[in-house]
Design a protein around this motif. Structure first.
Motif, PDB file in Angstrom:
ATOM      1  N   THR A   1       0.673  -1.131   0.186  1.00 28.86           N
ATOM      2  CA  THR A   1      -0.108   0.070  -0.088  1.00 28.86           C
ATOM      3  C   THR A   1       0.879   1.377   0.040  1.00 28.86           C
ATOM      4  O   THR A   1       0.398   2.354   0.168  1.00 28.86           O
ATOM      5  CB  THR A   1      -0.875   0.006   1.251  1.00 28.86           C
ATOM      6  N   THR A   2       2.146   1.038  -0.384  1.00 32.06           N
ATOM      7  CA  THR A   2       3.045   2.127  -0.135  1.00 32.06           C
ATOM      8  C   THR A   2       2.769   3.343  -1.063  1.00 32.06           C
ATOM      9  O   THR A   2       2.501   4.478  -1.120  1.00 32.06           O
ATOM     10  CB  THR A   2       4.493   1.797  -0.487  1.00 32.06           C
ATOM     11  N   TYR A   3       2.184   2.903  -2.538  1.00 34.39           N
ATOM     12  CA  TYR A   3       1.705   3.736  -3.268  1.00 34.39           C
ATOM     13  C   TYR A   3       0.227   3.824  -3.762  1.00 34.39           C
ATOM     14  O   TYR A   3      -0.497   4.497  -4.518  1.00 34.39           O
ATOM     15  CB  TYR A   3       2.756   3.846  -4.546  1.00 34.39           C
ATOM     16  N   ALA A   4      -0.197   2.376  -3.488  1.00 33.45           N
ATOM     17  CA  ALA A   4      -1.618   2.138  -4.341  1.00 33.45           C
ATOM     18  C   ALA A   4      -2.528   2.640  -3.237  1.00 33.45           C
ATOM     19  O   ALA A   4      -2.620   3.226  -2.298  1.00 33.45           O
ATOM     20  CB  ALA A   4      -1.540   0.311  -3.831  1.00 33.45           C
ATOM     21  N   GLU A   5      -3.895   2.732  -3.978  1.00 36.54           N
ATOM     22  CA  GLU A   5      -5.060   3.453  -3.308  1.00 36.54           C
ATOM     23  C   GLU A   5      -5.544   2.176  -2.372  1.00 36.54           C
ATOM     24  O   GLU A   5      -6.036   1.365  -2.974  1.00 36.54           O
ATOM     25  CB  GLU A   5      -5.960   3.743  -4.335  1.00 36.54           C
TER      26      GLU A   5
ATOM     27  N   PHE B   1      -8.673   2.142  -1.099  1.00 35.70           N
ATOM     28  CA  PHE B   1      -9.782   1.773  -1.567  1.00 35.70           C
ATOM     29  C   PHE B   1      -9.730   0.667  -2.582  1.00 35.70           C
ATOM     30  O   PHE B   1     -10.486  -0.191  -2.609  1.00 35.70           O
ATOM     31  CB  PHE B   1     -10.336   3.229  -2.222  1.00 35.70           C
TER      32      PHE B   1
ATOM     33  N   ARG C   1       4.336   8.667  -8.393  1.00 37.83           N
ATOM     34  CA  ARG C   1       3.800   9.439  -7.011  1.00 37.83           C
ATOM     35  C   ARG C   1       5.259   9.704  -6.343  1.00 37.83           C
ATOM     36  O   ARG C   1       6.246   9.387  -6.605  1.00 37.83           O
ATOM     37  CB  ARG C   1       3.087   8.138  -6.094  1.00 37.83           C
TER      38      ARG C   1
ATOM     39  N   GLU D   1       2.789   4.238   5.915  1.00 39.06           N
ATOM     40  CA  GLU D   1       1.958   3.847   4.819  1.00 39.06           C
ATOM     41  C   GLU D   1       1.214   2.348   5.088  1.00 39.06           C
ATOM     42  O   GLU D   1       0.000   2.330   4.686  1.00 39.06           O
ATOM     43  CB  GLU D   1       2.692   4.053   3.574  1.00 39.06           C
TER      44      GLU D   1
ATOM     45  N   THR E   1      -1.397  11.482   5.971  1.00 38.46           N
ATOM     46  CA  THR E   1      -1.038  11.693   4.532  1.00 38.46           C
ATOM     47  C   THR E   1      -2.285  11.743   3.452  1.00 38.46           C
ATOM     48  O   THR E   1      -2.381  12.246   2.394  1.00 38.46           O
ATOM     49  CB  THR E   1       0.078  11.016   3.830  1.00 38.46           C
ATOM     50  N   TYR E   2      -3.646  11.166   4.055  1.00 41.11           N
ATOM     51  CA  TYR E   2      -4.658  11.031   3.233  1.00 41.11           C
ATOM     52  C   TYR E   2      -5.837  10.765   3.985  1.00 41.11           C
ATOM     53  O   TYR E   2      -5.666  10.176   5.319  1.00 41.11           O
ATOM     54  CB  TYR E   2      -4.413  10.030   2.028  1.00 41.11           C
ATOM     55  N   SER E   3      -7.032  10.750   3.532  1.00 47.48           N
ATOM     56  CA  SER E   3      -8.107  10.352   4.121  1.00 47.48           C
ATOM     57  C   SER E   3      -9.196   9.866   3.013  1.00 47.48           C
ATOM     58  O   SER E   3      -9.076   9.859   1.788  1.00 47.48           O
ATOM     59  CB  SER E   3      -8.875  11.847   4.607  1.00 47.48           C
ATOM     60  N   VAL E   4      -9.735   8.949   3.699  1.00 42.61           N
ATOM     61  CA  VAL E   4     -10.748   8.003   2.775  1.00 42.61           C
ATOM     62  C   VAL E   4     -12.172   8.290   3.553  1.00 42.61           C
ATOM     63  O   VAL E   4     -12.280   7.706   4.773  1.00 42.61           O
ATOM     64  CB  VAL E   4     -10.252   6.492   2.779  1.00 42.61           C
TER      65      VAL E   4
END
Lengths: 454, 394
Positions: free
Chosen positions: B96-100, B102, B137, B149, B193-196
């Motif tokens: 999941t280092t770069y993959a989405e 979701f 990315r 990550e 670093t992100y939200s889902v």
């Protein structure tokens, strides 16, 4: 059987192509009938794909949608929902089917090109050259909330991103030359020196540098499908697609007009007119007699548009919560509430509600329709209805005059909604010489009669 | 009290654990990237009695130089393997280092649905900066950022699996509702670093959550079902296994690279043959066994007191899988040192792991989600031997 005089017919030898669209999230797939199966169980996918293959269909399609639809401040509850990741599901079907094409609807906005190109190429290899990619785009920041990159695209950018995405994907698929792997284990190296390339691409949307890890499949590249009815979408299709998945397949003149428009656009970009296939989406409802077919169509509409669905659709038009009203009564007396934001996501916004409501009222009054009947009669007309013989005659004319190359069928029942078409309609089409009697190739590109990839 | 018998996993990527394994493969080099080859290897593993196969992956080529630079994505291979087998668990490596997250959630959930509950996930990490360039990315730089990550990715994916309660699909003709929105949940994850947002687009997987395998220490114990452990010696490997379970991971699997004597050549000769081409570098986190089938059985008997299972990484699949199948696994089964999976069971059941309740489940819903026998599904096996058939009753 009477065959039309070939001199009058532009394409006397044309063949009809069928695909089946397993939609995933929609209110057209009837779930309330006892014969309706699961939308997610492997048995459902397997049965639909195998029935389609028995019917010599070109392709099995899975839809896309990366966020559950919402209405009235919560998840939309009325319709079939839940779908598998399409490339994953299709990779399993690659093992369980032999010939049928396997088409993934995958969004260019929420994927990265090197990753998606690799997944599609993997499906293409595992299926022996049967993969297709139905490219869809969106700028929808609401769906983007499920992704780490978020809602990041302007409306105007979605096609530029898609075009750049496709060019990176094609570079990945072209990364390996022919016969890139050594013929024997005695060779100096597993890969033939110079045959495995590298992709470096720096554009407006992507900056990638990679060594692709896959050889070409039996069909070269996955087949590119594209929908998109705007001028911009049609131009994109004319430039890039192998197959157009249109909404122009009900009325002959409308279908022919669309096809001629696309052929114009093809000529304008220097591609031959037969460079792509046009497959409109449709339902097909079959009865032994015209009367029986009409009755069945009526039943299908009532199952699809339940009172709650009718109130939901009208509620989005009026922008008023109509749940609890009588769908079999008259149209709401109120005027629609006009706001910029409808509170509904994942389904198309209704433009110009005042005009639409006025039209609905006029037609309902003239015909004595209830609210539910109005929704059914004035909603999108979805399919062809008739006896197998009459439908075969009609479809033969559509394809021989170049209005379509075939249809992408959305069954209204899963998993056995294709049975009638395969058992009753396909033989009638074959008898008229307008449908294959056996698969003549092994790849999706061959099924569609498309030129090989250079 | 003796521990339960070992569960056996095998890594099926490429032609084997040695980078030059392709030199000794029983097929032409190009055949590696075909459906036929994949189905044949998976069937061999299933027939041998393995509980689980794993499939390594990266967006980068699997090797460099003279060795194979081609690989089909692990998720696609796993789905194909699941459809080609009926009792085998299938666990792709996904980083999941770069993959989405979701997409990762949907892929694994779909794998679990289409395999009727046989999916696992080996949590991977993309360490090479070239992976960031391939993805296009920004580089996730340093062990701490990569661990973050991995940790966030596993958490998001698990939450998405939980986001549909088991009985969210109600198909209530009386109320005209297909779903019950009260049983679907936004996960509203916000990391550094992100939200889902969620919920998932895929209904809850048959296992509730596919089995999560991760190198010990990569993600918190509470998010891992199986810790992958190893060390230079059997003693260190056993100690690592005990440390993992003491830290709260339910199961520990020892990672063992194996090179076995075949009827024609000894393991040492086979390794020496391949070392002419490429080195087989030792890894500090994996035990390596070289020798006879009997010796491997003894080693596994020794480890069975301290770990719950093993993941074998054979030198050359086409050679070692056959020895494992004919000599090693039968000896383990006869001595009840290992068990093979039963038809019709989920991977969790084969591993003796409970089916997790969705973290969103309300007390009224949990009663139906604690075991597969009371869930909304029934299982049948098709006459063709695939387990694609899983019919839901309504």
């Amino acid at each position: 059987m009477t065959r039309t005089d070939p001199t009058d017919v532009p394409r006397p030898d044309a063949r009809l192509h069928f695909g089946v669209f397993f939609q995933g999230v929609n209110h057209w797939t009837i779930w309330s009938d006892p014969s309706s199966g699961s939308q997610i169980a492997p048995a459902s996918f397997l049965q639909v794909a195998r029935t389609a293959e028995r019917g010599l269909f070109d392709a099995f399609f899975l839809g896309d949608g990366q966020r559950l639809r919402e209405s009235e401040g919560g998840i939309h509850e009325l319709d079939v929902a839940g779908r598998p990741d399409s490339i994953t599901q299709l990779s399993a079907l690659a093992a369980a089917t032999d010939r049928i094409g396997l088409v993934s609807t995958s969004n260019t906005t929420y994927n990265e090109p090197a990753d998606l190109a690799r997944r599609l190429a993997g499906l293409d290899l595992l299926s022996g050259g049967r993969a297709g990619w139905n490219m869809v785009t969106t700028h929808n920041a609401w769906t983007g909330e499920n992704f780490r990159r978020g809602g990041f695209l302007d409306h105007a950018d979605r096609y530029t991103r898609a075009e750049e995405f496709l060019s990176v994907a094609r570079a990945v698929w072209d990364g390996w030359g022919k016969d890139a792997v050594a013929a024997s284990a005695d060779a100096r190296s597993w890969s033939v020196p110079g045959a495995v390339g590298r992709v470096r691409s720096r554009g407006e949307h992507f900056d990638v540098d990679l060594a692709p890890t896959l050889p070409r499949s039996a069909q070269g590249h996955p087949v590119i499908f594209q929908a998109g009815d705007s001028g911009e979408g049609r131009d994109f299709g004319a430039r890039n697609a192998d197959v157009i998945f249109s909404a122009h397949g009900l009325d002959f003149d409308d279908a022919l007009g669309f096809a001629e428009d696309l052929r114009r656009r093809l000529r304008a970009v220097g591609r031959p007119e037969d460079a792509l296939r046009i497959l409109p989406g449709t339902e097909i409802i079959i009865g032994a007699t015209e009367k029986e077919a009409e009755e069945k169509a009526r039943w299908v509409r009532l199952e699809q548009v339940t009172p709650a669905v009718a109130l939901g659709i009208a509620g989005r038009l009026w922008n008023i919560d109509l749940s609890g009203r009588d769908a079999d009564g008259p149209l709401p007396a109120e005027d629609p509430v006009i706001v910029e934001y409808t509170g509904t996501f994942g389904s198309s916004r209704i433009k110009d509600a005042l005009t639409t409501v006025a039209e609905w009222r006029a037609k309902a009054e003239a015909n004595g329709w209830s609210l539910r009947e109005t929704v059914i009669e004035l909603g999108p007309q979805r399919g062809h209805v008739g006896t197998p013989a009459a439908l075969a005659e009609k479809f033969a004319r559509f394809v021989r005059y170049g209005a379509v190359d075939g249809f992408n069928v959305s069954p209204y029942l899963v998993p056995d909604g294709l049975d009638d078409i395969v058992d009753l309609l396909v033989p009638e089409l074959q008898e008229r010489g307008v449908y294959r009697t056996a698969y003549t190739g092994t790849t999706l590109r061959e099924h569609l009669g498309l030129a090989p990839v250079e | 009290m003796p521990r339960p018998a070992l569960r056996l996993a095998v890594e099926l990527d490429g032609d084997g654990a040695h980078p030059a394994a392709w030199r000794r493969a029983a097929h032409a080099p190009g055949e590696l990237l075909t459906a036929r080859r994949l189905a044949r290897t998976a069937t061999a593993a299933e027939n041998a009695g393995f509980t689980l196969v794993t499939l390594d992956d990266s967006i980068l080529p699997p090797a460099s130089g003279a060795d194979p630079v081609g690989r089909i994505g692990a998720v696609e291979r796993a789905a194909f393997v699941a459809a080609s087998t009926s009792v085998l668990g299938v666990a792709p490596v996904i980083a999941t280092t770069y993959a989405e997250p979701f997409h990762v959630s949907s892929q694994l959930s779909s794998l679990d649905h289409l395999s009727a509950g046989r999916a696992g996930w080996v949590v991977g990490v993309e360490e090479d900066p070239a992976a960031a360039r391939a993805w296009g990315r920004p580089l996730v730089e340093g062990p701490a950022a990569r661990a973050r990550e991995a940790h966030d990715g596993v958490r998001v994916v698990g939450d998405l699996w939980d986001s549909w309660e088991d009985d969210a699909v109600i198909r209530s003709v009386a109320t005209s509702r297909y779903l019950d929105r009260e049983r679907l949940h936004s996960i509203d994850f916000t990391g550094e670093t992100y939200s889902v947002k969620g919920p998932s687009i895929v209904p809850r997987p048959p296992q509730g959550r596919p089995v999560v395998l991760a190198r010990q220490g990569l993600v918190p114990a509470g998010l891992t079902d199986v810790a992958l452990v190893g060390g230079p010696t059997a003693a260190e490997t056993g100690a690592a296994g005990e440390a993992a379970t003491a830290a709260g991971v339910p199961l520990a699997f020892a990672e063992i690279e194996v090179a076995l004597d075949t009827p024609r050549e000894t393991a040492r000769e086979r390794i020496a043959d391949l070392e002419r081409y490429s080195p087989w570098e030792e890894r500090p986190d994996r035990l390596r066994y070289t020798g006879s089938a009997d010796g491997l059985v003894s080693l596994l008997a020794e480890l069975a007191a301290r770990v719950d299972g093993v993941r074998l990484l054979p030198l050359v699949l086409d050679e070692d899988l056959s020895v494992l199948s004919r000599l090693v696994l039968p000896a383990l089964f006869v001595r009840r040192l290992a068990t093979r999976p039963l038809p019709g069971t989920t991977l969790r059941t084969s591993l003796g792991l409970p089916r997790p309740v969705s973290r969103f489940a309300t007390s009224t819903a949990t009663s139906t989600s604690t075991s597969t026998s009371t869930s909304t599904s029934t299982r049948t096996v098709t006459s063709t031997g695939t387990a694609l058939v899983r019919e839901e009753t309504r």
